[in-house]
Design an enzyme around this catalytic site. Structure first.
Site, PDB file in Angstrom:
ATOM      1  N   THR A 184       0.825  -1.206   0.000  1.00 33.04           N
ATOM      2  CA  THR A 184       0.000   0.000   0.000  1.00 33.04           C
ATOM      3  C   THR A 184       0.862   1.261   0.000  1.00 33.04           C
ATOM      4  O   THR A 184       2.007   1.247   0.453  1.00 33.04           O
ATOM      5  CB  THR A 184      -0.908   0.043   1.247  1.00 33.04           C
ATOM      6  N   ARG A 207       6.342   2.921   2.671  1.00 29.96           N
ATOM      7  CA  ARG A 207       6.518   4.276   3.197  1.00 29.96           C
ATOM      8  C   ARG A 207       7.853   4.912   2.787  1.00 29.96           C
ATOM      9  O   ARG A 207       7.981   6.128   2.737  1.00 29.96           O
ATOM     10  CB  ARG A 207       6.386   4.242   4.725  1.00 29.96           C
ATOM     11  N   LYS A 208       8.866   4.079   2.549  1.00 31.44           N
ATOM     12  CA  LYS A 208      10.195   4.570   2.154  1.00 31.44           C
ATOM     13  C   LYS A 208      10.718   5.638   3.124  1.00 31.44           C
ATOM     14  O   LYS A 208      11.048   6.762   2.736  1.00 31.44           O
ATOM     15  CB  LYS A 208      10.177   5.115   0.724  1.00 31.44           C
TER      16      LYS A 208
END
Length: 266
Positions: free
Chosen positions: A60, A92-93
């Protein structure tokens, strides 16, 4: 050298999260991760319910959901993950100092550590990012969590290669339990030092070669033979004119067949 061990054999992993992931991959016979980048909760849940039977992992970008809430988005998403038996990876990185990412991971509007089994981080800020994220996970939940380091990317012109990739691998070596692997385009080694990293590869397509924004696609056979354990597929599953049910099974089978081919080469 690329590993030819089966997912069952690799389920003896020191990370409880990796152990669980390998086990469900074997039981569902899938190494497919669906990257579902849509803008509404309704679209997200509908697609996930359709693709759930074919995937081991859902990826996601929760911050692009316009109507996000913990109650209406996350709660039903977790129910679907239980119903269809897959894990959740929030892409999310993270890329900041340890203290900042600790707050970003545990708190804010999205409270990622509460519900995402896996997240990921860049190595640009050094080893403190791993420590900060691990502390956030431990202080937030008793459920196992895992971190992927971004070693390589699939976009044209990416700087994630060479020395950067080598240094990112060294960062991952600092935590054997929490750092479960990499976002990468190939095997990252480590077995000679006792590591069994999971390699997840984006930019995988059976039809398209790329897009106008720099994405580059490689075939399923190409990435799996090169060391990829989990193929990440997005628009190939649900893009314009595609049936997610048909494409979900198509990519599941392609990924699993490629894995069996690699395993049989031992």
């Amino acid at each position: 050298m690329v590993t030819t061990l089966s997912y069952t054999e690799r389920a003896s992993h020191p990370s409880p999260l990796a152990k669980r992931l390998f086990s469900l991959m074997e039981s569902k016979k899938t190494n497919l991760c669906a990257s579902v980048d849509v803008r509404t909760t309704e679209e997200l849940l509908k697609l996930v319910d359709t693709l759930g039977p074919y995937i081991c992992l859902l990826k996601t970008h929760i911050d692009i959901i316009d109507d996000f809430s913990m109650e209406s988005t996350v709660a039903p998403l977790l129910e679907l993950s239980k119903e269809h038996n897959f894990l959740i990876f929030e892409d999310r990185k993270f890329a900041d100092i340890g203290n900042t990412v600790k707050a970003q991971y545990a708190g804010g509007a999205f409270k990622i550590a509460q519900w995402a089994d896996i997240t990921n981080a860049h190595g640009v800020t050094g080893r403190g990012i791993v420590k900060g994220l691990k502390e956030a996970a431990q202080e937030t939940t008793d459920e196992p969590r895992g971190l992927l380091m971004l070693a390589e990317l699939s976009s044209k012109g990416s700087f994630a290669h060479g020395t950067y990739t080598e240094e990112t691998v060294e960062i991952a070596k600092t935590d054997k339990d929490f750092c479960i692997g990499f976002i990468a385009q190939r095997d990252m080694g480590g077995r000679e030092d006792g590591f069994d990293w999971i390699i997840m590869t984006p930019g995988v397509g059976l039809d398209d070669k790329g897009d106008s924004l720099g994405q580059q696609y490689r075939t399923v056979d190409e990435v799996v033979s090169g060391g990829c354990d989990i193929i990440i597929v997005g628009r190939g599953l649900f893009g314009k004119g595609r049936d997610p049910t048909v494409e979900g099974e198509r990519y599941r089978k392609a990924g699993w067949d490629a894995y069996l081919k690699r395993y049989s080469a031992q």
